[in-house]
Write an enzyme that holds these catalytic residues in place. Sequence first.
Site, short mmCIF file in Angstrom:
data_model
loop_
_atom_site.label_atom_id
_atom_site.label_comp_id
_atom_site.label_asym_id
_atom_site.label_seq_id
_atom_site.Cartn_x
_atom_site.Cartn_y
_atom_site.Cartn_z
N HIS A 100 0.81 -1.22 0.00
CA HIS A 100 0.00 0.00 0.00
C HIS A 100 0.84 1.27 0.00
O HIS A 100 0.29 2.37 -0.15
CB HIS A 100 -0.98 -0.01 1.18
CG HIS A 100 -2.30 0.60 0.86
ND1 HIS A 100 -3.45 0.37 1.57
CD2 HIS A 100 -2.68 1.47 -0.14
CE1 HIS A 100 -4.46 1.05 1.05
NE2 HIS A 100 -4.02 1.73 0.02
N ASP A 123 -9.98 -0.53 3.77
CA ASP A 123 -8.79 -1.12 4.36
C ASP A 123 -9.06 -1.52 5.80
O ASP A 123 -9.83 -0.85 6.50
CB ASP A 123 -7.66 -0.07 4.32
CG ASP A 123 -6.26 -0.64 4.48
OD1 ASP A 123 -6.12 -1.72 5.08
OD2 ASP A 123 -5.31 0.01 4.01
N HIS A 125 -6.73 -1.23 7.90
CA HIS A 125 -5.82 -0.33 8.61
C HIS A 125 -6.05 1.12 8.20
O HIS A 125 -6.59 1.39 7.12
CB HIS A 125 -4.38 -0.72 8.32
CG HIS A 125 -4.08 -2.17 8.56
ND1 HIS A 125 -4.22 -3.13 7.57
CD2 HIS A 125 -3.67 -2.82 9.68
CE1 HIS A 125 -3.90 -4.32 8.08
NE2 HIS A 125 -3.57 -4.16 9.35
N ASP A 127 -3.42 3.31 7.93
CA ASP A 127 -2.23 3.75 7.19
C ASP A 127 -1.93 5.23 7.44
O ASP A 127 -1.58 5.98 6.54
CB ASP A 127 -2.39 3.48 5.69
CG ASP A 127 -2.45 1.98 5.40
OD1 ASP A 127 -2.02 1.19 6.26
OD2 ASP A 127 -2.94 1.60 4.33
N HIS A 140 4.34 1.05 4.18
CA HIS A 140 2.97 0.74 3.71
C HIS A 140 1.93 1.07 4.77
O HIS A 140 0.73 1.07 4.46
CB HIS A 140 2.86 -0.71 3.24
CG HIS A 140 2.73 -1.75 4.31
ND1 HIS A 140 2.15 -2.98 4.09
CD2 HIS A 140 3.10 -1.75 5.62
CE1 HIS A 140 2.18 -3.69 5.21
NE2 HIS A 140 2.75 -2.97 6.15
N ASP A 227 -7.44 -1.99 -0.35
CA ASP A 227 -6.48 -2.97 0.16
C ASP A 227 -7.24 -4.27 0.37
O ASP A 227 -8.26 -4.29 1.08
CB ASP A 227 -5.91 -2.44 1.48
CG ASP A 227 -4.77 -3.29 2.03
OD1 ASP A 227 -4.84 -4.52 1.89
OD2 ASP A 227 -3.84 -2.71 2.63
N ASP A 229 -6.71 -6.59 2.25
CA ASP A 229 -6.85 -7.03 3.63
C ASP A 229 -8.05 -6.39 4.32
O ASP A 229 -8.35 -6.68 5.48
CB ASP A 229 -5.56 -6.84 4.43
CG ASP A 229 -5.23 -5.39 4.78
OD1 ASP A 229 -6.12 -4.53 4.82
OD2 ASP A 229 -4.04 -5.12 5.04
N GLU A 272 -1.94 -4.98 -2.20
CA GLU A 272 -1.63 -5.95 -1.15
C GLU A 272 -2.04 -7.38 -1.47
O GLU A 272 -2.22 -8.20 -0.57
CB GLU A 272 -2.21 -5.52 0.20
CG GLU A 272 -1.62 -4.22 0.76
CD GLU A 272 -0.22 -4.37 1.37
OE1 GLU A 272 0.31 -5.50 1.41
OE2 GLU A 272 0.35 -3.33 1.79
#
Length: 300
Positions: A100, A123, A125, A127, A140, A227, A229, A272
């Site tokens: 990312h 996402d 996360h 980030d 990332h 992303d 994830d 990702e």
Amino acid sequence: MQKNMSIIGVPMDLGQNRRGVDMGPSAIRYAGVTERLENLKYNINDLGDVPVSRPDEKDHVQDGNLRNLQQVSDSNRQLAEWVDEQIGKDRFPLVLGGDHSIAIGSLAGIAKHYDNLGVIWYDAHGDLNSGETSPSGNIHGMPLAVNLGIGHERLANILDYTPKIKPENIVIVGARSLDPGEKELIREKGITVYSMHEIDRLGMSRVMAETIDYLKEQTDGVHLSLDLDGLDPEEAPGVGTPVIGGLSYRESHLAMEMLSEADILTSAEFVEVNPILDDKNKTATMAVGLIGSLFGEKLK
């Protein structure tokens, strides 16, 4: 959406410390992304991959807590130039990662074309770390902060301007793993976040309707940064930083379908995908399915 589209791969795995995500663009291409989009009547120009140089072992950590800073910043600068050029040619940029950290370059190339670029950050996360707050030094985990002008100048000043985006124009969807510094920044900047708690309570339909309405009102373009994830690892196992309790494939399809119907996106990236950690290219195939929904694929 713009029917002329340019695909740009970024085989980047230097924004973190697990190998394999550099093969993400190849895995997504192998899963048939070009054919899927051409079947939807898009005019596709695949530009290939942005070059990514490998660091020497002694260069892995640079400037204190930033891993592979030179290589990540160099590749992101080149990505920004490629994206900038394609938008200048009135082509929709679709960027394939890679980790990312590539959002640093994609947003640098995109945001200079808009006064109020909106960003949907799909996402697990946030980030939103910097060198000062990151537990790992992995870049990332920093791209959204970098694009807000927070972080090392070699990253924040790509294409010689900063910040790229405004905090009020960001919507994070699917968050369930935030570091303390990220939570503090979210509160300080007033960033809109739909965590898994909100998605479970409200439902994806309402979350996306609110996101679309919110960004429609105040932005002149919208970038989707997805992303893989963000999805639950039971469904998308081929990611480097899986977090249980994530979005379902069906919820994600609905989100993409609603974005397609709203017709607000001006650029997108899917990141990702790590085929080494995957099961028979399942996650890349899932990415291509979501791309199909995002760009207008319908059952009837």
